[in-house]
Design a protein around this motif. Structure first.
Motif: not given
Length: 179
Positions: A14-26, A139-140, A165-179
């Motif tokens: 059921a989940l795989s039938s919804y293209a481009q609606e789920m994402y995974l990253g980190g 996708s990415f 807070t908007l300092d350099g210690e609170n920055i996260s960077i990643g990649i998301d993959y939509e499927f």
């Protein structure tokens, strides 16, 4: 057991039938503080579901390990801290063009940290995290979150209190993959 397996198969179909609606990253981080002799790493997978073009729901899981080493006389002493966190959120995308999307994650998080030979410390946070997504292809996406506005109490590798807070210690960077 067969019923559980069948339920998992049906849910995955059921989940795989919804293209481009789920994402995974980190993201991951590795850090070595040479002056203090501290080694640390963390891994933080992120997953979610796009409800429509503006709204998504998701959660971030996080694990971090920090090892501190120091000399005390002739002995080499080590101390280790392991931390876990889960942070469900609702994501609102307030601007989007063909390449750039601006969003805000609204959520709460729960964490626990355990230092060697000490009791565990549990904490929580509630607040907002602004972010930016740059679409690399269909996708990415390159994702970054900068800062935090809200309240934290003994939360996973963060400061206690409330505010923005908007300092350099609170920055996260990643990649998301939509499927």
């Amino acid at each position: 057991m067969k019923k559980i397996l069948m339920l998992v198969v049906v849910l995955m179909a059921a989940l795989s039938s919804y293209a481009q609606e789920m994402y995974l990253g980190g993201g991951i981080s590795l850090w070595r503080d040479c002056d203090a002799d501290i080694n640390s790493f963390s891994i933080s997978p992120d997953f979610g579901y796009n409800l429509n073009e503006r709204w998504a729901i998701g959660a971030e899981l996080a694990y971090a390990h920090e090892g501190t080493y120091y000399d005390e006389g002739k002995d080499r002493i080590s101390s280790h801290v392991n931390s876990f966190a889960i942070a469900p959120y609702a994501r609102y995308s307030f601007y989007e063009n063909k390449v750039v999307r601006l969003f805000i994650d609204m959520g709460l998080g729960f964490s626990t940290s355990k230092a060697e030979h000490r009791d565990a410390v549990n904490g929580f946070e509630i607040g907002l995290k602004p972010g930016l997504a740059i679409k690399l292809n269909d996708s990415f996406s390159f994702i970054t979150k900068v800062g935090f506005a809200g309240y934290r109490d003994d939360y996973f590798r963060g400061s206690d209190g409330f505010g923005v807070t908007l300092d350099g210690e609170n920055i996260s960077i990643g990649i998301d993959y939509e499927f």
